[in-house]
Design a protein around this motif. Structure first.
Motif, short mmCIF file in Angstrom:
data_model
loop_
_atom_site.label_atom_id
_atom_site.label_comp_id
_atom_site.label_asym_id
_atom_site.label_seq_id
_atom_site.Cartn_x
_atom_site.Cartn_y
_atom_site.Cartn_z
N ARG A 207 0.80 -1.23 0.00
CA ARG A 207 0.00 0.00 0.00
C ARG A 207 0.84 1.28 0.00
N ARG A 208 2.14 1.17 -0.13
CA ARG A 208 2.95 2.38 -0.25
C ARG A 208 2.88 2.92 -1.67
N ASP A 209 3.28 4.19 -1.81
CA ASP A 209 3.22 4.87 -3.10
C ASP A 209 4.60 4.83 -3.75
N LEU A 210 4.72 4.11 -4.85
CA LEU A 210 6.01 3.96 -5.53
C LEU A 210 6.50 5.29 -6.10
N ALA A 211 5.59 6.24 -6.28
CA ALA A 211 5.96 7.54 -6.85
C ALA A 211 6.59 8.47 -5.81
N SER A 212 6.40 8.20 -4.53
CA SER A 212 6.89 9.14 -3.51
C SER A 212 7.62 8.48 -2.34
N ASP A 213 7.65 7.16 -2.28
CA ASP A 213 8.25 6.49 -1.13
C ASP A 213 9.76 6.74 -1.05
N PRO A 214 10.32 6.97 0.13
CA PRO A 214 11.76 7.23 0.26
C PRO A 214 12.63 5.99 0.23
N GLU A 215 12.02 4.79 0.32
CA GLU A 215 12.81 3.57 0.42
C GLU A 215 12.77 2.70 -0.83
N VAL A 216 11.83 2.95 -1.71
CA VAL A 216 11.75 2.18 -2.95
C VAL A 216 11.10 3.04 -4.01
N TRP A 217 11.66 3.03 -5.21
CA TRP A 217 11.12 3.85 -6.28
C TRP A 217 11.57 3.28 -7.63
N LEU A 218 11.07 3.91 -8.69
CA LEU A 218 11.37 3.48 -10.06
C LEU A 218 12.05 4.63 -10.79
N GLU A 219 13.06 4.30 -11.60
CA GLU A 219 13.79 5.31 -12.37
C GLU A 219 13.82 4.93 -13.84
N ARG A 220 13.97 5.94 -14.69
CA ARG A 220 14.30 5.69 -16.09
C ARG A 220 15.82 5.66 -16.19
N ASP A 221 16.35 4.84 -17.07
CA ASP A 221 17.79 4.74 -17.27
C ASP A 221 18.18 5.72 -18.37
#
Length: 295
Positions: A207-221
Motif C-alpha cells: 500500500r505504499r506509493d512507488l511515486a513518492s516512497d523514500p525507500e523504494v522507487w522506479l527510475e528511467r535509465d
C-alpha cells in the motif's frame, strides 16, 4: 472506476494486512519449501537521509508515469530501474526485464477477479503506482504495482541486477538451504519472490506509493533507450494453469533474449522474431521505393 480508486486512498494510512498462510500460485520461482528464514523488519529512512540523497533521484518516475492501462504499464516497465534504498543508505538497483499484467475484475487469474475486494488486495484498488505486496505459502513475497483499471496491477517478475550484487547475494543466501551453491548474478532476481528477497522488499511495503516512497522507487535509465516493440515478447503468464482461457492469454512481457528472464517461451519468441523480420522487410522496401523516386 478511477473515482472508486480515489476513495480507497484513506486506506493508505492503515497497517498492512498480517501475513497468513496462503495456497497461492508459486509464479514458477519457488521450488523448495522454506528451509530457514530470517525476519525482515521495516526500517524507515529519516527525512534528513532522504534530503541528502535527492540528487540521486533525478530520473525518478512520478505519478503520471503509473497512470496508464495495465497492459501498457506492464510493457512500459521493461527497461526501467527498480531502486531499493536501505536504512544505511545503500542502494540496490535492478532493471525490470519481465512483468505480468493482471487486469482486475474480468481476469480470472487476478486476486481481484470479479471485483472482489479483501483486506489483502486493497492496494489493487488504490491509485496507480500503489505497491501491492502479497505472500505465497505465508513466507515468500511478490511485488506488484497498481495501474489504471478497477483492481488491475502489474507483477514485477524478473530484474537484471545492476548495483549491490554482493548484498543481494547475502540476502538471497540467508533464505536458502545451508551449503547451497553461490548464485550467479543472473539468478539473483530471476523470479518474483527472488527479486523481493534480493532487494529486501518486506510485507509492510504493501500500500505504499512507488511515486513518492523514500525507500523504494522506479527510475528511467538515461543511458538506455526504451525497448522497441519487436524486442518485447508477449507470452502466457506463469503458474495460473487452473484459470481456463485466462491461463493462455499473452499477458506476460519480457525482453527478448535477456539472460535474466525467468521462463522462456520459444513459440512466443518465434512469433516475435517473425514480426521483427517483417518490419525489417517493410523498411527495406520503403528505402528501395525512396531510391527509385530520387533517381
Amino acid at each position: 472506476m478511477a473515482g472508486r480508486k480515489r476513495k480507497m486512498l484513506s486506506a493508505a494510512a492503515a497497517a498492512a494486512p498480517p501475513e497468513a498462510t496462503i495456497n497461492h500460485e508459486s509464479h514458477g520461482d519457488v521450488k523448495d519449501p522454506p528451509a530457514k528464514l530470517k525476519s525482515i523488519h521495516c526500517e524507515h529512512v529519516s527525512g534528513a537521509e532522504v534530503r541528502s540523497e535527492t540528487k540521486n533521484q533525478d530520473h525518478r518516475l512520478g505519478e503520471g508515469f503509473f497512470n496508464q492501462p495495465c497492459v501498457s504499464l506492464a510493457k512500459t516497465f521493461l527497461g526501467k530501474v527498480l531502486v531499493r534504498r536501505c536504512a544505511d543508505g545503500t542502494e540496490l538497483r535492478g532493471r525490470i526485464v519481465e512483468t505480468e499484467a493482471y487486469l482486475g475484475g474480468e481476469d480470472k487469474a487476478s486476486h481481484s477477479a470479479g471485483g472482489k475486494r479483501t483486506e489483502r488486495n486493497t492496494a489493487m484498488f488504490m491509485k496507480p503506482g500503489t505497491i501491492y505486496v502479497y505472500s505465497i505459502y505465508g513466507v515468500y513475497l511478490c511485488m506488484n504495482v497498481s495501474s489504471q483499471g478497477e483492481g488491475a496491477a502489474v507483477l514485477l517478475r524478473s530484474l537484471e541486477p545492476l548495483q549491490g550484487q554482493p548484498l543481494m547475494r547475502q540476502l538471497r543466501a540467508a533464505r536458502r538451504r545451508d551449503g547451497a551453491r553461490q548464485l550467479k548474478d543472473k539468478e539473483l532476481c530471476n523470479g518474483p519472490s527472488k527479486l523481493c528477497q534480493a532487494l529486501n522488499i518486506p510485507r509492510c511495503f504493501d500500500r505504499r506509493d512507488l511515486a513518492s516512497d523514500p525507500e523504494v522507487w522506479l527510475e528511467r535509465d538515461p543511458h538506455t533507450d526504451p525497448p522497441e516493440s519487436h524486442d518485447v515478447v508477449s507470452a502466457s503468464r506463469i503458474g495460473i494453469e487452473s484459470h481456463g482461457e485466462w491461463a493462455n492469454k499473452p499477458l506476460r512481457f519480457y525482453l527478448l533474449g535477456h539472460r535474466c528472464v525467468s521462463v522462456v517461451n520459444k513459440e512466443a519468441e518465434r512469433l516475435s522474431a517473425e514480426m521483427k523480420t517483417d518490419l525489417n522487410s517493410s523498411d527495406m522496401q520503403s528505402d528501395t521505393g525512396q531510391q527509385h523516386l530520387i533517381t
